[in-house]
Design a protein around this motif. Sequence first.
Motif, PDB file in Angstrom:
ATOM      1  N   LYS A 162     -18.424  -4.231   1.487  1.00  0.00           N
ATOM      2  CA  LYS A 162     -17.258  -3.872   2.305  1.00  0.00           C
ATOM      3  C   LYS A 162     -16.233  -4.995   2.304  1.00  0.00           C
ATOM      4  O   LYS A 162     -15.024  -4.746   2.248  1.00  0.00           O
ATOM      5  CB  LYS A 162     -17.689  -3.555   3.730  1.00  0.00           C
ATOM      6  CG  LYS A 162     -18.384  -2.224   3.880  1.00  0.00           C
ATOM      7  CD  LYS A 162     -18.761  -1.946   5.331  1.00  0.00           C
ATOM      8  CE  LYS A 162     -19.453  -0.614   5.479  1.00  0.00           C
ATOM      9  NZ  LYS A 162     -19.832  -0.341   6.880  1.00  0.00           N
ATOM     10  N   LYS A 201      -4.176  -5.996  -3.214  1.00  0.00           N
ATOM     11  CA  LYS A 201      -3.244  -4.997  -3.741  1.00  0.00           C
ATOM     12  C   LYS A 201      -2.026  -4.871  -2.831  1.00  0.00           C
ATOM     13  O   LYS A 201      -0.888  -4.796  -3.297  1.00  0.00           O
ATOM     14  CB  LYS A 201      -3.929  -3.634  -3.877  1.00  0.00           C
ATOM     15  CG  LYS A 201      -4.884  -3.544  -5.040  1.00  0.00           C
ATOM     16  CD  LYS A 201      -5.549  -2.186  -5.097  1.00  0.00           C
ATOM     17  CE  LYS A 201      -6.551  -2.106  -6.229  1.00  0.00           C
ATOM     18  NZ  LYS A 201      -7.235  -0.810  -6.262  1.00  0.00           N
ATOM     19  N   LYS A 202      -2.290  -4.856  -1.525  1.00  0.00           N
ATOM     20  CA  LYS A 202      -1.203  -4.754  -0.554  1.00  0.00           C
ATOM     21  C   LYS A 202      -0.286  -5.965  -0.649  1.00  0.00           C
ATOM     22  O   LYS A 202       0.938  -5.843  -0.616  1.00  0.00           O
ATOM     23  CB  LYS A 202      -1.803  -4.640   0.849  1.00  0.00           C
ATOM     24  CG  LYS A 202      -0.849  -4.180   1.906  1.00  0.00           C
ATOM     25  CD  LYS A 202      -1.601  -3.928   3.213  1.00  0.00           C
ATOM     26  CE  LYS A 202      -0.678  -3.338   4.246  1.00  0.00           C
ATOM     27  NZ  LYS A 202      -1.376  -3.039   5.490  1.00  0.00           N
ATOM     28  N   LYS A 216     -14.332  -4.935  -0.979  1.00  0.00           N
ATOM     29  CA  LYS A 216     -13.375  -3.824  -1.000  1.00  0.00           C
ATOM     30  C   LYS A 216     -12.161  -4.141  -0.134  1.00  0.00           C
ATOM     31  O   LYS A 216     -11.026  -3.869  -0.523  1.00  0.00           O
ATOM     32  CB  LYS A 216     -14.041  -2.536  -0.518  1.00  0.00           C
ATOM     33  CG  LYS A 216     -14.975  -1.934  -1.534  1.00  0.00           C
ATOM     34  CD  LYS A 216     -15.624  -0.663  -1.017  1.00  0.00           C
ATOM     35  CE  LYS A 216     -16.602  -0.107  -2.034  1.00  0.00           C
ATOM     36  NZ  LYS A 216     -17.274   1.098  -1.550  1.00  0.00           N
ATOM     37  N   ALA A 217     -12.403  -4.727   1.036  1.00  0.00           N
ATOM     38  CA  ALA A 217     -11.294  -5.093   1.928  1.00  0.00           C
ATOM     39  C   ALA A 217     -10.424  -6.162   1.283  1.00  0.00           C
ATOM     40  O   ALA A 217      -9.187  -6.091   1.364  1.00  0.00           O
ATOM     41  CB  ALA A 217     -11.832  -5.586   3.262  1.00  0.00           C
ATOM     42  N   GLU A 251     -10.020  -6.675  -1.938  1.00  0.00           N
ATOM     43  CA  GLU A 251      -9.265  -6.033  -3.023  1.00  0.00           C
ATOM     44  C   GLU A 251      -8.087  -5.245  -2.461  1.00  0.00           C
ATOM     45  O   GLU A 251      -6.978  -5.294  -3.005  1.00  0.00           O
ATOM     46  CB  GLU A 251     -10.183  -5.106  -3.819  1.00  0.00           C
ATOM     47  CG  GLU A 251     -11.192  -5.833  -4.672  1.00  0.00           C
ATOM     48  CD  GLU A 251     -12.198  -4.899  -5.329  1.00  0.00           C
ATOM     49  OE1 GLU A 251     -12.042  -3.658  -5.200  1.00  0.00           O
ATOM     50  OE2 GLU A 251     -13.131  -5.399  -5.965  1.00  0.00           O
ATOM     51  N   LYS A 252      -8.336  -4.527  -1.370  1.00  0.00           N
ATOM     52  CA  LYS A 252      -7.274  -3.739  -0.746  1.00  0.00           C
ATOM     53  C   LYS A 252      -6.152  -4.650  -0.260  1.00  0.00           C
ATOM     54  O   LYS A 252      -4.968  -4.373  -0.482  1.00  0.00           O
ATOM     55  CB  LYS A 252      -7.852  -2.934   0.421  1.00  0.00           C
ATOM     56  CG  LYS A 252      -6.890  -1.988   1.065  1.00  0.00           C
ATOM     57  CD  LYS A 252      -7.563  -1.188   2.173  1.00  0.00           C
ATOM     58  CE  LYS A 252      -6.590  -0.266   2.866  1.00  0.00           C
ATOM     59  NZ  LYS A 252      -7.234   0.493   3.942  1.00  0.00           N
ATOM     60  N   LEU A 253      -6.528  -5.748   0.393  1.00  0.00           N
ATOM     61  CA  LEU A 253      -5.514  -6.689   0.875  1.00  0.00           C
ATOM     62  C   LEU A 253      -4.755  -7.336  -0.281  1.00  0.00           C
ATOM     63  O   LEU A 253      -3.546  -7.551  -0.189  1.00  0.00           O
ATOM     64  CB  LEU A 253      -6.160  -7.768   1.742  1.00  0.00           C
ATOM     65  CG  LEU A 253      -6.602  -7.331   3.130  1.00  0.00           C
ATOM     66  CD1 LEU A 253      -7.373  -8.442   3.820  1.00  0.00           C
ATOM     67  CD2 LEU A 253      -5.400  -6.926   3.966  1.00  0.00           C
TER      68      LEU A 253
END
Length: 147
Positions: A77, A87-88, A80-81, A83-85
């Motif tokens: 998790k 990308k953002k 994934k968080a 990676e998401k951050l």
Amino acid sequence: MDNETTLANSSSTVTTSEGGGSKERDEALAKVNQDRAYSHIRAWEENEKAKAFNKFQRLLSKINSWENTKKATAESKLRKAEEKLEKKRAKYVEKMKNRVAEVHRQAEEMRAGAEARKGEDILHVEEMAGAHRAFGHLPKKFLCFEA
């Protein structure tokens, strides 16, 4: 408990059946029975300790397995968080770079417009100066003085 009762009964049976036998022989027989009982007790104790240790090892294995599963889930998790951050963040950086480029483009347009206006103003001043020279008239305003 049954072993102790049986041992006690067998020793009393031996002493009563002898009916006045050797006291030393009875003591030796009682010692043998007592040693056998202690031996059984030690074996039982070691067996129970081994069971408890094995039970502890199984429980420890389950706990370690549970911990590893939970840690792996949490780390997944987290990745994934992250990676998401990331990308953002990359999207926001791109947006800000585009905004800076847009501001720069607008500033260049403003500079070009100002440069064109300056050229027009200079051309207008030169035309007016030529007209004043041609007709010999003084300009109406000159350095804050009215003519």
